[in-house]
Design a protein around this motif. Structure first.
Motif, PDB file in Angstrom:
ATOM      1  N   UNK A  71      -5.017  -2.417   5.079  1.00 31.02           N
ATOM      2  CA  UNK A  71      -3.914  -3.005   4.323  1.00 31.02           C
ATOM      3  C   UNK A  71      -4.098  -4.499   4.134  1.00 31.02           C
ATOM      4  N   UNK A 126       3.478  -2.006   8.226  1.00 33.17           N
ATOM      5  CA  UNK A 126       2.413  -1.617   7.310  1.00 33.17           C
ATOM      6  C   UNK A 126       1.099  -1.434   8.065  1.00 33.17           C
ATOM      7  N   UNK A 179       0.824   2.721   1.497  1.00 34.87           N
ATOM      8  CA  UNK A 179       0.600   1.270   1.539  1.00 34.87           C
ATOM      9  C   UNK A 179      -0.871   0.906   1.408  1.00 34.87           C
ATOM     10  N   UNK A 204      -2.824  -3.901  -2.834  1.00 34.63           N
ATOM     11  CA  UNK A 204      -2.113  -2.816  -2.146  1.00 34.63           C
ATOM     12  C   UNK A 204      -0.673  -2.724  -2.665  1.00 34.63           C
ATOM     13  N   UNK A 261       6.691  -3.083  -1.669  1.00 34.89           N
ATOM     14  CA  UNK A 261       8.059  -2.875  -2.126  1.00 34.89           C
ATOM     15  C   UNK A 261       8.618  -4.250  -2.429  1.00 34.89           C
ATOM     16  N   UNK A 262       9.133  -4.441  -3.624  1.00 29.28           N
ATOM     17  CA  UNK A 262       9.627  -5.780  -3.979  1.00 29.28           C
ATOM     18  C   UNK A 262      11.084  -5.703  -4.394  1.00 29.28           C
ATOM     19  N   UNK A 263      11.777  -6.822  -4.300  1.00 28.33           N
ATOM     20  CA  UNK A 263      13.185  -6.802  -4.714  1.00 28.33           C
ATOM     21  C   UNK A 263      13.314  -6.759  -6.231  1.00 28.33           C
ATOM     22  N   UNK A 264      14.301  -6.023  -6.681  1.00 29.74           N
ATOM     23  CA  UNK A 264      14.541  -5.882  -8.113  1.00 29.74           C
ATOM     24  C   UNK A 264      15.789  -6.624  -8.553  1.00 29.74           C
ATOM     25  N   UNK A 319      16.031  -3.615  -3.103  1.00 33.98           N
ATOM     26  CA  UNK A 319      14.601  -3.342  -3.222  1.00 33.98           C
ATOM     27  C   UNK A 319      14.284  -2.166  -4.135  1.00 33.98           C
ATOM     28  N   UNK A 332       9.940   2.625  -2.748  1.00 34.18           N
ATOM     29  CA  UNK A 332       8.860   2.262  -1.836  1.00 34.18           C
ATOM     30  C   UNK A 332       7.538   2.090  -2.584  1.00 34.18           C
ATOM     31  N   UNK A 333       6.915   0.963  -2.345  1.00 38.10           N
ATOM     32  CA  UNK A 333       5.577   0.668  -2.863  1.00 38.10           C
ATOM     33  C   UNK A 333       5.441   0.828  -4.379  1.00 38.10           C
ATOM     34  N   UNK A 353       5.282  -1.613  -6.575  1.00 33.55           N
ATOM     35  CA  UNK A 353       4.541  -2.692  -7.218  1.00 33.55           C
ATOM     36  C   UNK A 353       3.254  -2.931  -6.428  1.00 33.55           C
ATOM     37  N   UNK A 402       0.459 -11.226   1.806  1.00 32.29           N
ATOM     38  CA  UNK A 402       1.788 -10.629   1.742  1.00 32.29           C
ATOM     39  C   UNK A 402       2.619 -11.391   0.721  1.00 32.29           C
ATOM     40  N   UNK A 403       3.688 -10.750   0.329  1.00 28.78           N
ATOM     41  CA  UNK A 403       4.614 -11.318  -0.644  1.00 28.78           C
ATOM     42  C   UNK A 403       5.970 -11.384   0.052  1.00 28.78           C
TER      43      UNK A 403
END
Lengths: 387, 915
Positions: free
Chosen positions: B286, B661, B784, B815, B818-821, B834, B837-838, B840, B883-884
């Protein structure tokens, strides 16, 4: 365990000596907005404020997208309704029930009908009565140069287990220099400032932003000892004169605690490989006509216990007045004197003036006008006589 | 032992390998040594030529068809003033006129590469049991017996002349190409030979080719020593290794030799056993510097990591920055990612086997090295010459300086991070047929974050192994050992909440493995494994007088995992062979245990408890038994092209509990029990293998499809640590993965290395009654570690023996994350909503590393040899996203940030010394 994981993350990052952080905007995906958010824990003894809003895109500069014209009420399990009435202030709106005294043996739910006619109900929740706050205290760590305020509480009945806190902090502070004169750009003259209109004493306030929750289920007594609320460093203006923190304590159900705990995890800096995967957890509010619709928020009910605590600069003993407020005497400037109007336009204010010698002392505005960092509105029940 | 399958396969299928001859020979500037190899392997002739400086400097270029090769060589030699003649299995080159070809053998002394005087005299120890001389005929069996026709089995060990270490992967084959074998992990070979006079050839990576003359009367043993090649051959090298991939039925096996690892550039210059695994096709991680790895879509806990037979639960130091294995001690690494031999079980994704070297049996030697963060030393040598050897290695870190340079205000200045590991091995030869091995391993990581908080973990493994040759056809390995892993966290910052938490897993195992060569067509591997698990899932204890923490001890989990297995390597014809394996396994959690049953179809919770069941001590809780199939087949179209197909099914009875992860050092493990079913998986694979460019390059293309079930994921708000009723918080997840791996490998030569491209996908799906509570509403989502495109290059170029450069390139798709929308203001702060899952992906990953390896002294006579490695990790300085995250604290506009670790070129230097 969370502390350990965080520490692991920090240490791991340390080894990556060349690590760096850069702003990042993911591309190629649709952001969402307009998810209904309902906030407002039911207060058994007093006013309940309910805020109905819709979520926004991440880059939106607005705080909330308020839903106006909704129909909001608290309903007891026996069907009694207590309506909330909209109170507007600018673009904001909240629905207030006014003072209520509700029977704590009954269960309650919150109901919202949006202007589009969709109805949203929370589950019936049992009111919870927290123990009073035992004390609020602070500790000064002279090594880390940090002061932390803590809350302590205990439930001798061993009944509460899940706690949530929020606080309102208020502080009084001063400008670095007392200004007894003011330059009037219309008359080009120096006006004396009476004490009642001083720009020296100011106040400001803020609310807790973090999610402050704690569980005592792993302890042999239902006791919270030194739950940290807020930490401040030596340059923090909040501890420069007099600081007050009013803590509100509430009890949560296990489900509510898990909801807030998940929200806390999702709000903390996620995305590291040692961080848990973010996941959405359903609250206890549902759309009656479409149970699959996502509604954000969790409604709890109960009493709110409050405690206010004051701490002065000398008690805390950490504040370090680190300012760079050099004075300028424009009349003595080299090679030629600077006109007052230029000083004024350059963002300087006068602090003292000697009319006989026509000599004035100027500093940058933030050094002599406390209103740059607060307001002249003195909080209620403030122990000093400053105005 | 572990290579036994390969031996037998090679043995049965080499029949054709040397009978078909290339149509043309094209040589450029080839020396006589090269020509002798060709003469030897393609014409069955032993070439003798004068070992003079003049002769060594001769270079020939030719382009000829097969029949014309010898005469072309003769013509070229004649131009240089030499003459060549062919007689009775020999090809003689002399200065001047042709020799009369009736001289006795051995007249020319040591014929091949005898640049060392010592080699002229045949080295014979223990009578004739160790063969070294190429000019002597070794008699196998009793010469007084009447000579019979048919075959005899010859077996023995192949060892290094200088160190006495067993040599692994040496191809042993006859001139006529009738049979061949490969030495196993103990340097042991076994080859059926036709009775009568035979010549036996030995070839191996980095060793001088050896040819022995045998006169076979009956079954017998013959130990052989080989000499390390000091300089590399120029021109065409025909390698027996190149054909292994084609001959074996084994699929998806990656072998890496340790000398390869040492040339791969690594962060901080630390030669790393696990990082090399990440350069192989089908293996993903990852993020760089994270501990776990994912093989063909499997989760990080689905890899069985065996170090000298013992299971390693946490194979990393410093959160994944370094692997826990000392590269100076390790001999080789094998990663089984597709056809997992029947003798392995217990994990559903892969088996990573790492083995120690045996110590030097001739003299005491060692090495020491320093890098930026670590120091290491190793020592090996004989205790009793040629009977007992030892090897010992230790590593430690002095990484505290990194924490020391932090500012005081960080709060970590008083922190400390340290690790060390010790590896020890002893091998003792009881007699010609029996050897005992002892292995020990200990590693410890400790971290102190502040005065109040610390954390540490330990691995401890000990094992004993007995290896015995029962008879010419049959040998066995029995091993037994104890594995231990534990961690402890202490947090005493708040006196009321001060606690200490422990987790530990202990296991004892017994393994017996038999190899039986029934005849030329059947080679059978059978045996049994048993593992006893003893797991303490968590102990929470108060620390100090004021602590109100309730002491909580989760009930001990016990389990037994037993399996019997049988596999037959069956060669139906020269072209078609099958490997049919079955493993019948029994697993059960063991009493004493109390557990709940729940209403079927209802979410498990306190309110849906149906019954409480108590199982008495030693009784089986819920036996799970069933077969696991391990099939593979190979069809060889030619010597240079074969296809293979395989199917295997696996079970896994231990689960890692983690919702992070990557592998986190605080992850715990859980045994399957009445409420948690074992994980299961199966994989079907198909592959094509070929050699191109005169067998200099191996090409392989493998495709696979894989399914997994009963993998554990967690409900929102699940509590993973100290949770006695974890079954109420888990969600069963199934997975499917598929992909294709294309690899070009050049194992030998000045330029060596590999290039691999992988396309793969891994999707997961949660199973449960209420779709609304499931991740992605119960639909498939990317794992992931689902990175579809993956391109890797590992290359080393040797300018001279003393100076080489290495390059490492790694590209992969980003990889999934999961990002906030959406954002909303709630509870006086900004909160994030969010995505699924995964949904983006972070930006693609690219990294290039470069290193220069210098060995200033390469004289064999010197007492010490040093090596210096200079390198740069992440040469291009690309800021790869690690990481983001999103900042919700500063303002109403929510800003995303990308964290890059190693976001700049990182130079390093290491110094190693061998003595």
């Amino acid at each position: 365990m969370k502390k350990i994981i965080n520490a692991i993350y920090v240490i791991a990052a340390l080894f990556f000596v060349s690590s760096c952080v850069t702003p990042f905007e993911p591309e190629g995906y649709e952001q969402l907005e307009n998810i209904l958010v309902i906030e407002g824990d039911i207060n058994l003894a007093g006013n309940t404020d309910i805020i109905v809003s819709r979520s926004l895109k991440l880059g939106d500069i607005a705080k909330r997208n308020y839903v106006k014209g909704a129909n909001v009420w608290i309903e007891s399990e026996s069907g009694t309704k207590y309506y909330g009435y909209p109170i507007y202030s600018g673009q904001e709106v909240k629905y207030s029930t006014g003072s209520l005294y509700l029977d704590y043996n009954k269960r309650y739910k919150l109901c919202v009908v949006t202007p589009e006619g969709k109805r949203y109900d929370s589950e019936l929740v049992k009111p919870l009565i927290p123990p009073p706050v035992s004390s609020v205290e602070f500790l000064t760590d002279t090594v880390k140069k940090e002061v932390t305020f803590y809350v302590n509480t205990a439930d001798p009945a061993n009944n509460t287990h899940y706690y949530k806190w929020s606080y309102v902090e208020e502080w009084e502070f001063t400008a670095h220099r007392y200004a007894s004169f003011e330059y009037n750009p219309l008359t080009f003259k120096m006006d004396e400032i009476p004490y009642e209109k001083n720009k020296y004493y100011c106040w400001n306030s803020d609310k807790s932003k973090s999610i402050l929750i704690h569980s005592t289920t792993h302890l042999s007594e239902d006791k919270v000892y030194r739950m940290p609320l807020v930490s401040m460093g030596p340059l923090d203006i909040r501890i420069s004169l007099l600081y007050s923190i009013e803590v509100t304590q509430q009890a949560l159900s296990k489900e509510a605690y898990l909801y807030w705990e998940n929200l806390r995890k999702n709000s903390d800096q996620l995305g590291g490989i040692f961080s848990p995967q973010p996941s959405e957890m359903r609250g206890n509010i549902k759309c009656i006509s479409d149970s699959t619709e996502v509604v954000l928020g969790y409604i709890s009910a109960g009493f709110f216990r409050k405690k206010k605590f004051f701490a002065s600069k000398s008690e805390i003993g950490l504040y370090w007045d680190d300012h760079s407020c050099d004075i300028i005497i424009p009349e003595k400037a080299f090679p030629i004197p600077i006109p007052w109007s230029t000083m004024h336009e350059d963002g300087y204010v006068v602090v003292s003036y000697n009319p006989t010698e026509r000599e004035s002392v100027w500093v940058l505005k933030e050094c002599a006008d406390c209103r740059t960092k607060g307001t002249k509105t003195k909080p209620l029940f403030w122990p000093t006589d400053h105005i | 032992m572990k290579k036994f399958t390969t031996i037998v396969i090679a043995l049965l299928f080499a029949v054709s390998a040397f009978s078909q001859q290339p149509e043309r020979f094209i040589l450029k500037n080839a020396g006589l040594d090269t020509i002798s190899v060709i003469v030897n392997s393609h014409f069955g002739l032993k070439m003798f030529y004068p070992r003079t400086r003049e002769c060594d400097s001769l270079k020939f270029s030719l382009n000829t068809d097969y029949p014309g090769f010898l005469s072309e060589v003769g013509i070229l030699l004649k131009r240089e003033g030499y003459s060549a003649s062919k007689t009775k299995g020999m090809f003689l080159v002399v200065k001047g006129n042709p020799l009369i070809a009736s001289l006795p053998e051995g007249y020319f002394g040591k014929p091949e590469n005898s640049d060392n005087k010592d080699n002229v005299n045949p080295l014979l120890i223990n009578g004739e049991s160790i063969a070294r001389s190429e000019n002597k005929i070794y008699k196998i069996g009793d010469p007084n017996l009447p000579k019979l026709t048919g075959r005899s089995i010859v077996s023995g060990y192949v060892k290094d002349l200088d160190t006495g270490e067993p040599l692994i992967g040496i191809a042993v084959f006859t001139d006529k190409g009738s049979t061949s074998a490969v030495t196993d992990a103990y340097g042991f070979y076994r080859i059926p030979l036709p009775k009568g006079e035979q010549s036996l050839n030995l070839k191996g990576y980095g060793m001088e080719d050896t040819k022995l003359m045998l006169d076979v009367y009956n079954d017998g043993t013959l130990d052989i020593v080989m000499k390390e090649k000091v300089y590399s051959l120029k021109g065409v090298v025909l390698s027996a290794e190149n054909t292994q991939n084609l001959r074996s039925t084994q699929m998806g096996l990656e072998k890496v030799r340790i000398d390869r690892i040492k040339h791969i550039p690594a962060a901080f210059g630390e030669a790393d056993v696990l990082k090399i695994v990440l350069t192989l096709p089908g293996v993903k991680t990852v993020g760089e510097a994270s501990g776990g790895f994912n093989v063909r879509g499997g989760a990080t806990d689905q890899n069985l990591i065996l170090f000298n037979e013992g299971t390693i639960y946490n194979p990393t130091h410093l959160f994944g920055l370094f692997s826990a294995f000392n590269a100076d001690i390790v001999n080789d690494i094998e990663l089984y990612k597709s056809t997992i031999p029947a003798r392995y079980g217990g994990r559903i994704s892969s088996v990573l086997e790492i083995n120690n070297r045996d110590g030097n049996s001739k003299k005491i030697t060692g090495s020491a090295g320093i890098g930026l963060l670590t120091g290491k030393i190793h020592l090996e040598g004989p205790v009793i010459k040629d009977r007992t050897t030892f090897i010992l290695g230790a590593r430690t870190t002095y990484s505290d300086w990194i924490l020391g340079i932090l500012p005081e205000s960080s709060g970590y200045k008083s922190g400390a991070a340290s690790f060390h590991d010790v590896t020890a091995g002893i091998s003792h030869k009881l007699n010609e047929k029996n050897t005992i091995y002892l292995h020990g391993y200990y590693s410890r990581d400790g971290f102190k974050f502040s005065m109040d908080t610390n954390f540490n973990y330990q691995n401890l493994n000990a094992s004993i192994k007995w290896r015995s040759i029962i008879n010419e056809h049959h040998n066995l390995v029995i091993s037994s050992g104890y594995d231990h892993y534990n961690y402890r966290t202490n947090d005493v910052g708040n006196p009321v909440n001060a606690y200490s938490m422990n987790f530990s897993i202990k296991q004892g195992f017994v393994k017996a493995n038999f190899n039986w060569l029934i005849n030329e067509k059947h080679s059978v591997n059978y045996g049994l494994n048993t593992v006893f698990y003893h797991l303490s899932p968590g102990t929470l204890s108060p620390v100090g007088e004021e602590s109100l923490v309730n002491k909580k001890i989760l009930p001990t989990e016990r389990g037994v995992e037993s399996a019997i297995y049988l596999s037959d390597n069956w060669s139906l014809t020269d072209k078609l062979s099958l490997d049919l394996g079955i493993r019948y396994s029994l697993y059960s959690a063991l009493g004493e245990k109390k557990y709940y049953t729940y209403y079927p179809g209802e979410p498990r919770s306190e309110s849906t408890i149906l019954d409480t069941i108590t199982v008495a001590g030693g009784k089986l809780v819920k036996p799970e038994l069933g077969p696991e199939f391990r099939f593979s087949a190979r069809y060889a179209f030619s010597n240079d092209f074969s296809v293979k197909a395989g199917f295997n099914s696996m079970r896994q009875n231990i689960h890692m509990l983690s919702n992070t992860t990557a592998i986190s050092p605080t992850d715990t493990w859980k045994l399957s029990d009445a409420n948690i079913d074992p994980q299961r998986g199966w994989q079907a694979a198909f592959g094509m293998y070929g050699n191109i460019l005169n067998r200099r390059i191996e090409v392989s293309l493998e495709g696979y499809y894989k399914e997994m079930s009963n993998y554990l994921d967690y409900k929102s708000g699940a509590i993973i640590n100290m949770n006695e009723f974890i079954e109420r918080d888990v969600v069963v997840t199934s997975g499917r993965a598929y992909g294709a791996e294309l690899m070009f490998k050049k194992p030998l030569g000045k330029l060596n290395g590999w290039l691999a491209y992988t396309y793969s996908r891994t999707m997961l799906r949660q199973e449960g009654e209420d779709r609304n509570t499931l991740i992605n509403k119960g639909d498939w989502y990317s794992a992931s570690y689902d990175k579809p495109h993956d391109f890797k290059v590992v290359a080393n170029y040797k300018f001279t023996q003393r100076f080489s450069i290495s390059l490492n390139v790694d590209y992969s798709s980003g990889r999934p994350v999961t990002i906030p929308l959406s954002k909303y203001y709630y509870g006086n702060g900004y909160r994030l909503f969010y995505s699924e899952r995964n949904a983006y992906r972070i930006p693609d990953y690219f990294r290039m590393d470069f290193s220069i390896n210098i060995e200033p002294s390469h004289n064999l006579k010197l007492l010490t040899h040093s090596t210096i490695t200079l390198g740069v990790y992440n040469l291009t300085g690309r800021k790869n996203a690690y990481s983001i995250y999103y900042d919700t604290q500063s303002g109403s506009k929510i800003q995303g940030y990308k964290l890059s670790i190693f976001g700049a070129p990182i130079p390093y230097i290491t110094y190693n010394i061998k003595f």
